[in-house]
Design a protein around this motif. Structure first.
Motif, PDB file in Angstrom:
ATOM      1  N   ALA A  29      19.308  -3.016   8.019  1.00  0.00           N
ATOM      2  CA  ALA A  29      18.902  -4.370   7.714  1.00  0.00           C
ATOM      3  C   ALA A  29      17.039  -4.748   8.242  1.00  0.00           C
ATOM      4  O   ALA A  29      16.807  -5.484   7.025  1.00  0.00           O
ATOM      5  N   MET A  30      16.541  -3.562   8.312  1.00  0.00           N
ATOM      6  CA  MET A  30      15.146  -3.813   7.907  1.00  0.00           C
ATOM      7  C   MET A  30      15.066  -3.124   6.758  1.00  0.00           C
ATOM      8  O   MET A  30      13.485  -3.575   5.922  1.00  0.00           O
ATOM      9  N   GLU A  31      15.125  -2.168   6.048  1.00  0.00           N
ATOM     10  CA  GLU A  31      15.480  -1.555   4.676  1.00  0.00           C
ATOM     11  C   GLU A  31      15.999  -2.638   3.114  1.00  0.00           C
ATOM     12  O   GLU A  31      15.277  -2.444   2.442  1.00  0.00           O
ATOM     13  N   GLN A  32      16.666  -3.382   4.008  1.00  0.00           N
ATOM     14  CA  GLN A  32      16.940  -4.366   2.877  1.00  0.00           C
ATOM     15  C   GLN A  32      15.606  -5.489   3.024  1.00  0.00           C
ATOM     16  O   GLN A  32      15.786  -5.697   1.504  1.00  0.00           O
ATOM     17  N   VAL A  33      14.969  -6.232   3.251  1.00  0.00           N
ATOM     18  CA  VAL A  33      13.830  -5.768   3.257  1.00  0.00           C
ATOM     19  C   VAL A  33      12.966  -5.329   2.888  1.00  0.00           C
ATOM     20  O   VAL A  33      11.456  -6.598   2.586  1.00  0.00           O
TER      21      VAL A  33
END
Length: 694
Positions: A29-33
């Motif tokens: 979830a964090m790496e996607q943004v």
């Protein structure tokens, strides 16, 4: 989502969770943004990683073994920079005490499981924005203070920005810098005390005059900060220092000093103060909104707090319907204005122009509806409610538009500040989360009621099965036995075959009903947990299976088994089914069954008491029978599932389903390993200790 300046590294997120799958989800979830991620599985690792990596934000699980999130959060506050790093607590706990503990331990905010990923990303984004803005202001303030100190030293050394006041002639002489600081133009003459005081802001004038009078009278240093009004009307902050000089008779004749413009520093301090106040207000209102899990209370608290905070004439929660109309579900309005709570409203202008924008997250505000380029139909609509100015923010629940949070000003036009707009938007996010949590609670309550109803129906079935179904079956068996005894010799071979089939079918029906009753009574007729010696239970089971052991010429090796907290009757049923299967499903060779156990230690326990409570045991029943293909592993534990037909091996296909339900009722599990024609090993994992009475 623009997460960072292109010239800077993306923010670093520290993920702390003991569950590997949750950490993986959070990382994705964090790496996607575009965030960088470092993860740890416990609090001690988190503290070490923080000192080494200095992350920009911490996503912290509240419930972890070894060191929980609350303790870890408090420890983080003591590390360098830890008090300025936002901590987002992630927890499955929703009670008031847990919320209080989260904020008391230093958490900036918290989010509950199951995680709403879009909301999580927005919350992280906003926390990082707030942290970065606060840090930037802090750095600006620090730089301003350092600059001011250096400037003062330079002015003391070079006599720059200086002024000189001749008290006897009442003449003030300014250096160019000093004159510019108080707003004196090059061709302007302000050389008297009276002209100086006129440049001081009216609200500060009396204080400045009093400090100057005291300094002259007591011959002490003059040190003050005040505002001045320049010719263009702009307001500036001045820091002034002075020293009084006296003649040989002790009369004050001169005061000299320096001044400097500290407007930037004051603005930074004021902005930092506003940011702190904003964060505190947001935290206070968020706490009030989210301390309840009842929808009605959440909505009423929202309008009450928003009206109080904004000092507006009316605060409204408007819930949208699918056709674009909606209903005012909650309202807080000051006396003198009409209430609109409970009204169903439909405005075609709203549906045509605004609805799609709100679905996309648009915020709408009007300082004066009569001068805001609004369509006349919308103005007419708002006039019904005496609205002159309004501020409208959408509320999303699980990414769907639930409704609108609206502030009305009815008595006059109003300029909505950036702070008010941003705060209301942040509150709408919190309301959406609170509503989602409340809905989850309602769904859970409804499911619990449905489960209660299902259990009641199951008990009713058990009652019917134990009486109404078995009574006609017993008659079939009884009359079948009489028929065989009295007329068996009279019947021909086909008749005796029919009679034998009928009796076998009745017997299978009896076994099936008994198994169904056993399965249903695992929960409905369960006994409280008490210490059970599994070795003794296993010996009793072997005694009951003595005839089967003799018929199969089997060998059973029983090792010492532990004493656990359990339901003794169900433990007997579990072992009887597993040992019976091991003897039944054998090959041509002599069946050999081994029964033994293992104690599994929890490596994360700190002391002996915790270790005892966390211990699990494995009960293993191993045989040399026909085995099975492990692709059928899930299937064999389901009701009525058989891998062989009834002519090969008798049974109802219920035994292993009963075993699984007993293991799960005890907080454990059951599984197996096997290969065809190479035997099977059934492994039952059970806690050693339980709260008595479970």
């Amino acid at each position: 989502m623009n997460i960072t300046d292109s010239e800077q590294d993306p923010p670093l997120v520290l993920i702390v969770d003991d569950e590997k799958f949750t950490r993986l989800q959070l990382r994705l979830a964090m790496e996607q943004v575009g965030y960088r991620v470092v993860e740890t599985s416990d609090g001690e690792q988190a503290l070490f990683a923080y000192t080494q990596m200095q992350p920009d934000i911490v996503l912290l699980d509240a419930l972890m073994p070894k060191m929980d999130g609350f303790t870890c959060s408090r420890r983080l506050q003591t590390l360098p920079g830890g008090d300025r790093t936002p901590i987002l607590m992630i927890t499955a706990l929703e009670d008031q005490d847990s919320v209080d503990r989260a904020f008391a331990s230093g958490a900036t905010d918290y989010i509950t499981k199951p995680i709403h990923w879009a909301v999580l990303r927005q919350r992280v984004y906003r926390l990082l924005q707030s942290s970065q803005a606060t840090e930037k202001l802090r750095q600006q303030t620090e730089r301003a203070r350092v600059s001011e100190a250096r400037l003062r030293l330079a002015l003391d050394a070079a006599h720059m920005g200086s002024w000189d006041w001749d008290l006897l002639d009442n003449k003030i002489t300014y250096s160019a810098t000093a004159a510019a600081n108080i707003g004196i133009a090059e061709n302007e003459v302000i050389d008297t005390y009276e002209s100086f005081t006129q440049s001081v802001h009216p609200e500060d004038r009396q204080v400045v005059e009093q400090i100057i009078s005291v300094a002259i009278a007591q011959q002490t240093d003059y040190n003050v900060e005040f505002r001045v009004i320049w010719a263009d009307g702009s307001i500036h902050w001045i820091a002034a220092r002075g020293q009084v000089y006296c003649n040989e008779t002790g009369t004050a004749i001169r005061m000299t000093g320096i001044n400097m413009d500290i407007t930037d520093r004051k603005h930074s301090e004021a902005e930092l103060q506003r940011q702190t106040l904003r964060s505190q207000l947001f935290a206070d209102i968020t706490f009030k909104i989210r301390r309840s899990l009842h929808i009605e209370e959440i909505l009423q608290t929202t309008v009450t707090e928003v009206q109080k905070l904004l000092q507006c004439d009316r605060a409204v929660l408007f819930q949208l319907l699918s056709n674009g109309s909606g209903k005012v579900v909650k309202e807080q309005v000051v006396p003198g204005y009409a209430s609109i709570v409970g009204r169903n409203l439909h405005d075609p202008c709203f549906h045509q122009k605004f609805l799609n924008k709100y679905i996309q997250g648009h915020i709408s505000y009007a300082t004066d509806i009569y001068n805001s380029n609004l369509q006349q139909c919308y103005i007419d609509f708002l006039q019904q409610f005496q609205v002159v100015a309004n501020l409208v923010v959408p509320i999303f629940v699980k990414e769907k538009l639930w409704g609108l949070l609206i502030a009305h000003q009815c008595n006059a036009p109003r300029q909505w500040s950036h702070f008010e707009i941003e705060l209301l938007q942040q509150l709408s996010d919190q309301i959406g989360i609170a509503l989602a949590q409340a809905q989850l609670l309602e769904d859970e309550t409804r499911q619990r009621q449905e489960l209660t109803r299902a259990n009641a129906e199951l008990q009713q079935f058990a009652s019917i099965a134990s009486h109404d179904l078995q009574e006609p079956l017993r008659k079939i068996q009884a009359f079948g036995n009489r028929l065989k005894a009295m007329y068996g010799d009279v019947l021909n071979e086909q008749g005796r075959d029919y009679l034998e089939r009928m009796q076998n079918a009745a017997q299978r029906m009896q076994v099936l009903i008994d198994d169904l009753l056993t399965l249903s009574r695992i929960a409905t007729k369960a006994q409280p947990f008490a210490p059970v010696n599994l070795t003794q239970v296993a010996q009793e089971v072997l005694s009951d299976l003595e005839i089967l052991i003799q018929q199969t010429d089997g060998r059973v090796m029983l090792c010492e088994l532990p004493t656990i907290d359990a339901d003794a009757i169900q433990m007997r049923q579990l072992l009887q089914n597993l040992i019976g299967n091991a003897l039944k499903f054998h090959q041509q060779q002599v069946p050999i069954v081994k029964i033994y156990s293992k104690i599994l230690e929890d490596w994360q326990s700190h002391n002996s008491e915790e270790s005892l409570d966390a211990q699990l045991c494995e009960i293993i029943i191993e045989d040399n029978g026909i085995g099975f293909d492990e692709k059928y592993l899930d299937r064999i534990f389901n009701v009525f599932q058989r891998l062989h037909n009834r002519t090969q091996y008798e049974g109802t296909g219920m035994g292993l389903a009963i075993c699984r339900k007993i293991a799960e009722r005890h907080g454990g599990s059951i599984t197996a390993t096997s290969k065809p024609m190479e035997g099977a090993k059934f492994i039952v994992k059970l806690p050693i200790k339980h709260n008595r009475g479970d």
